[in-house]
Design an enzyme around this catalytic site. Structure first.
Site, PDB file in Angstrom:
ATOM      1  N   THR A 198       0.811  -1.132   0.054  1.00  0.00           N
ATOM      2  CA  THR A 198      -0.179  -0.025   0.208  1.00  0.00           C
ATOM      3  C   THR A 198       0.861   1.231  -0.169  1.00  0.00           C
ATOM      4  O   THR A 198       0.298   2.430   0.307  1.00  0.00           O
ATOM      5  CB  THR A 198      -0.931   0.059   1.116  1.00  0.00           C
ATOM      6  OG1 THR A 198      -0.116  -0.135   2.446  1.00  0.00           O
ATOM      7  CG2 THR A 198      -1.919  -1.003   0.991  1.00  0.00           C
ATOM      8  N   HIS A 205       7.702  -0.035   6.740  1.00  0.00           N
ATOM      9  CA  HIS A 205       8.197   0.722   7.832  1.00  0.00           C
ATOM     10  C   HIS A 205       8.622  -0.340   8.820  1.00  0.00           C
ATOM     11  O   HIS A 205       8.673  -1.419   8.992  1.00  0.00           O
ATOM     12  CB  HIS A 205       7.403   1.815   8.041  1.00  0.00           C
ATOM     13  CG  HIS A 205       5.848   1.350   8.310  1.00  0.00           C
ATOM     14  ND1 HIS A 205       5.541   0.821   9.847  1.00  0.00           N
ATOM     15  CD2 HIS A 205       4.560   1.472   7.828  1.00  0.00           C
ATOM     16  CE1 HIS A 205       4.304   0.073   9.852  1.00  0.00           C
ATOM     17  NE2 HIS A 205       3.623   0.916   8.795  1.00  0.00           N
ATOM     18  N   HIS A 207       6.737  -3.250  10.626  1.00  0.00           N
ATOM     19  CA  HIS A 207       6.919  -4.579  10.049  1.00  0.00           C
ATOM     20  C   HIS A 207       8.058  -5.377  10.139  1.00  0.00           C
ATOM     21  O   HIS A 207       8.162  -6.240   9.885  1.00  0.00           O
ATOM     22  CB  HIS A 207       6.943  -4.137   8.393  1.00  0.00           C
ATOM     23  CG  HIS A 207       5.749  -3.665   7.822  1.00  0.00           C
ATOM     24  ND1 HIS A 207       5.828  -2.151   7.157  1.00  0.00           N
ATOM     25  CD2 HIS A 207       4.433  -4.084   7.596  1.00  0.00           C
ATOM     26  CE1 HIS A 207       4.566  -2.019   6.742  1.00  0.00           C
ATOM     27  NE2 HIS A 207       3.833  -3.005   6.884  1.00  0.00           N
ATOM     28  N   LYS A 264      -8.672   0.637  11.230  1.00  0.00           N
ATOM     29  CA  LYS A 264      -8.497   1.764  10.646  1.00  0.00           C
ATOM     30  C   LYS A 264      -9.706   2.733  10.943  1.00  0.00           C
ATOM     31  O   LYS A 264     -10.913   2.217  10.734  1.00  0.00           O
ATOM     32  CB  LYS A 264      -8.214   1.641   9.134  1.00  0.00           C
ATOM     33  CG  LYS A 264      -7.305   0.659   8.528  1.00  0.00           C
ATOM     34  CD  LYS A 264      -6.008   1.507   9.055  1.00  0.00           C
ATOM     35  CE  LYS A 264      -4.624   0.412   8.890  1.00  0.00           C
ATOM     36  NZ  LYS A 264      -3.447   1.201   9.157  1.00  0.00           N
ATOM     37  N   ARG A 272      -9.528   3.139   3.561  1.00  0.00           N
ATOM     38  CA  ARG A 272      -8.243   3.334   2.687  1.00  0.00           C
ATOM     39  C   ARG A 272      -8.724   3.783   1.271  1.00  0.00           C
ATOM     40  O   ARG A 272      -9.669   3.651   0.858  1.00  0.00           O
ATOM     41  CB  ARG A 272      -7.584   1.994   2.848  1.00  0.00           C
ATOM     42  CG  ARG A 272      -6.966   1.496   3.905  1.00  0.00           C
ATOM     43  CD  ARG A 272      -6.007   0.097   3.679  1.00  0.00           C
ATOM     44  NE  ARG A 272      -5.679  -0.677   4.832  1.00  0.00           N
ATOM     45  CZ  ARG A 272      -4.256  -0.269   5.226  1.00  0.00           C
ATOM     46  NH1 ARG A 272      -3.537   0.720   4.703  1.00  0.00           N
ATOM     47  NH2 ARG A 272      -3.834  -0.977   6.121  1.00  0.00           N
ATOM     48  N   GLN A 276      -8.276 -12.828   2.893  1.00  0.00           N
ATOM     49  CA  GLN A 276      -7.162 -13.195   3.483  1.00  0.00           C
ATOM     50  C   GLN A 276      -7.206 -14.548   3.947  1.00  0.00           C
ATOM     51  O   GLN A 276      -6.256 -15.367   3.877  1.00  0.00           O
ATOM     52  CB  GLN A 276      -6.862 -12.364   4.656  1.00  0.00           C
ATOM     53  CG  GLN A 276      -5.374 -12.622   5.351  1.00  0.00           C
ATOM     54  CD  GLN A 276      -4.999 -11.549   6.362  1.00  0.00           C
ATOM     55  OE1 GLN A 276      -5.119 -10.147   6.129  1.00  0.00           O
ATOM     56  NE2 GLN A 276      -4.398 -11.865   7.207  1.00  0.00           N
ATOM     57  N   ASP A 297      -3.102  -6.946  15.340  1.00  0.00           N
ATOM     58  CA  ASP A 297      -4.388  -6.233  14.652  1.00  0.00           C
ATOM     59  C   ASP A 297      -4.684  -7.205  13.465  1.00  0.00           C
ATOM     60  O   ASP A 297      -5.855  -7.017  13.088  1.00  0.00           O
ATOM     61  CB  ASP A 297      -4.001  -5.063  14.097  1.00  0.00           C
ATOM     62  CG  ASP A 297      -2.827  -4.964  13.328  1.00  0.00           C
ATOM     63  OD1 ASP A 297      -2.199  -5.866  12.988  1.00  0.00           O
ATOM     64  OD2 ASP A 297      -2.730  -3.764  12.483  1.00  0.00           O
ATOM     65  N   LYS A 306       1.293   4.214  17.227  1.00  0.00           N
ATOM     66  CA  LYS A 306       1.844   3.058  16.786  1.00  0.00           C
ATOM     67  C   LYS A 306       3.144   3.249  16.726  1.00  0.00           C
ATOM     68  O   LYS A 306       3.658   4.315  16.178  1.00  0.00           O
ATOM     69  CB  LYS A 306       1.229   2.262  15.652  1.00  0.00           C
ATOM     70  CG  LYS A 306      -0.150   1.601  15.658  1.00  0.00           C
ATOM     71  CD  LYS A 306      -0.351   1.003  14.481  1.00  0.00           C
ATOM     72  CE  LYS A 306      -1.550   0.108  14.611  1.00  0.00           C
ATOM     73  NZ  LYS A 306      -1.933  -0.601  13.119  1.00  0.00           N
ATOM     74  N   LYS A 360       5.703   5.346  13.933  1.00  0.00           N
ATOM     75  CA  LYS A 360       4.979   6.742  13.528  1.00  0.00           C
ATOM     76  C   LYS A 360       5.211   7.761  14.577  1.00  0.00           C
ATOM     77  O   LYS A 360       5.481   7.570  15.608  1.00  0.00           O
ATOM     78  CB  LYS A 360       3.404   6.673  13.723  1.00  0.00           C
ATOM     79  CG  LYS A 360       2.667   5.420  12.666  1.00  0.00           C
ATOM     80  CD  LYS A 360       2.583   5.849  11.420  1.00  0.00           C
ATOM     81  CE  LYS A 360       2.055   4.780  10.700  1.00  0.00           C
ATOM     82  NZ  LYS A 360       1.726   5.011   9.603  1.00  0.00           N
ATOM     83  N   THR A 361       5.906   8.833  13.913  1.00  0.00           N
ATOM     84  CA  THR A 361       6.427   9.789  14.670  1.00  0.00           C
ATOM     85  C   THR A 361       5.682  11.187  14.281  1.00  0.00           C
ATOM     86  O   THR A 361       4.906  11.233  13.655  1.00  0.00           O
ATOM     87  CB  THR A 361       7.895  10.069  14.572  1.00  0.00           C
ATOM     88  OG1 THR A 361       8.186  10.560  13.536  1.00  0.00           O
ATOM     89  CG2 THR A 361       8.672   8.961  14.947  1.00  0.00           C
TER      90      THR A 361
END
Length: 422
Positions: free
Chosen positions: A43, A48, A51, A85, A89, A179, A200, A235, A238-239
């Site tokens: 996506t 990042h 993962h 989410k 998306r 999935q 998640d 999470k 993320k910053t």
């Protein structure tokens, strides 16, 4: 065949959030070489650091003699996983997904061995089977095994449904079945017994196990890794300044290295267990000494080195260490032009300049000083450096100040830096 009690090793390192039928899975992996998989939807053009833990677990299983399979969601990324989410998306184009698939596949290849004889890693794309199936067959052969009542009661879905302003589209609602079908196909065609993923992903993993049990009467397993949450509730990965990517062109190796150097003290030893392959006994000894001789800062650097080496390799680790020495220890001798390009990319604030009258003007332009008067006082108090050298009076820039003819580092004290790019 495998590392002694692999599951217990993962548990001791804090790498397991949830696991199904642990006793049976333990017996299976201790007596057989199994195939396991983890899926990654392309996506974006890069993974990042969120993962990293699933990749590290795949690596640990491979080191223990098992076969890891990476499933790229070329098909499922066209839908988008709605798990936890807040909003639907954005639907990406097929061209973008194909480009991102290629980039992400190259990234993943650095973590696993795709050339060993017995248990080489395998990379697949789920568009292989979804391109061949039609909607009626899917609804008849897969959809009939799933209860809408149970699906809407899953936490990931319920959070969206109870928000009437957002809700959830049928497109996203169908992701869970897609999935699940991935797991079924991988079990049928590649004898995959175990799926791993983030915490998640538990609902999606459970659906795959359910489908396999209903259609094939087989027992398969699921294992989730914890989602790491920072003290601000965001999470991990993320910053405030954005995501920490694994792609060096999106997050420079220096910024990546510094991210780990600046984590909260309370996370250091848990992260050493999770993200590195250092023995737990050694990490525990380090933790016992964390309040002596600045040990915790040293251990942050150990963490940063191990993860930067794992993700970016030795060359970029050395570059990150050189830049760190340049900025914080004023060691300029070994600095390279490519290092300064990293600083320009995202390491410190920078600006493109042509002509600057003097140092006072540069300090104001860089926001290291609010005015020329303040800049003058800073210079007089010996708190300003040009390329790590203290300056005690106003200065007119010359070619000697331009490293590689392109860069000038301005510093105020030890922590505030700015890069002039000529």
């Amino acid at each position: 065949m495998s590392e002694f009690n692999l599951i217990q090793t993962l548990r001791n390192r804090g790498l397991i959030s949830y696991i199904t039928n642990e006793d049976n899975l333990n017996k299976l992996i201790e007596s057989n070489s199994i195939s396991l998989y983890c899926g990654f939807d392309p996506t974006d053009e890069s993974l990042h650091i969120g993962h990293l833990l699933p990749l590290i677990i795949l690596k640990r299983f491979q080191m223990a003699g098992h076969k890891p399979i990476i499933l790229i969601g070329g098909a499922t990324s066209l839908i988008g996983d709605p798990s936890f989410k807040k909003e639907e998306r954005f639907l990406n184009t097929i061209d973008n997904i194909n480009q991102w698939t290629e980039k992400i596949s190259k990234q993943i290849s650095h973590f696993l061995d795709f050339t060993c004889i017995k248990n080489s890693a395998l990379l697949l794309n789920n568009n292989i089977w979804f391109d061949k199936i039609n909607i009626l067959s899917f609804l008849r052969d897969v959809g009939k095994y799933f209860s809408i009542n149970k699906m809407i009661n899953r936490a990931a879905i319920k959070k969206r449904i109870i928000r009437p302003d957002r809700g959830i589209s049928f497109t996203e609602f169908s992701y869970n079945l897609l999935q699940a079908y991935d797991f079924f196909i991988l079990n049928q065609e590649y004898q995959v017994n175990l799926q791993i993923g983030g915490a998640d992903q538990w609902g999606n993993i459970a659906s795959g196990m359910h489908l396999i049990n209903k259609k094939s009467k087989k027992e398969v397993y699921g294992l989730t890794v914890p989602l790491l949450i920072q003290s601000n509730g965001m999470k991990f990965g993320k910053t405030e300044s954005g995501t920490i990517w694994l792609d060096a062109n999106k997050t420079s190796p220096y910024k990546f290295y510094q991210f780990w150097m600046n984590i909260e003290d309370s996370n250091v030893y848990d992260f050493l267990k999770m993200f590195t392959f250092i023995k737990v006994s050694e990490i525990n000894i380090r933790e016992q000494k964390k309040f002596t001789n600045n040990q915790i800062v040293h251990d942050k650097s150990v963490l940063a080195k191990h993860i930067t080496l794992l993700v970016h390799g030795k060359k970029q680790l050395l570059a990150a260490e050189r830049i760190t020495e340049f900025l914080f220890s004023k060691k300029i001798i070994d600095i390279q032009e490519s290092d300064l390009q990293q600083l320009r990319q995202d390491g410190i604030p920078s600006i493109q300049v042509n002509n600057i009258k003097d140092l006072q003007e540069a300090l104001v332009l860089s926001s290291l000083a609010k005015s020329r008067t303040q800049a003058k006082n800073m210079i007089m108090s010996n708190s300003i450096s040009i390329n790590t050298q203290r300056i005690s009076k106003n200065h007119i820039f010359n070619n000697h100040d331009k490293l590689f003819g392109k860069f000038t580092l301005l510093s105020r004290g030890k922590k505030h830096h700015f890069l002039l790019c000529w």
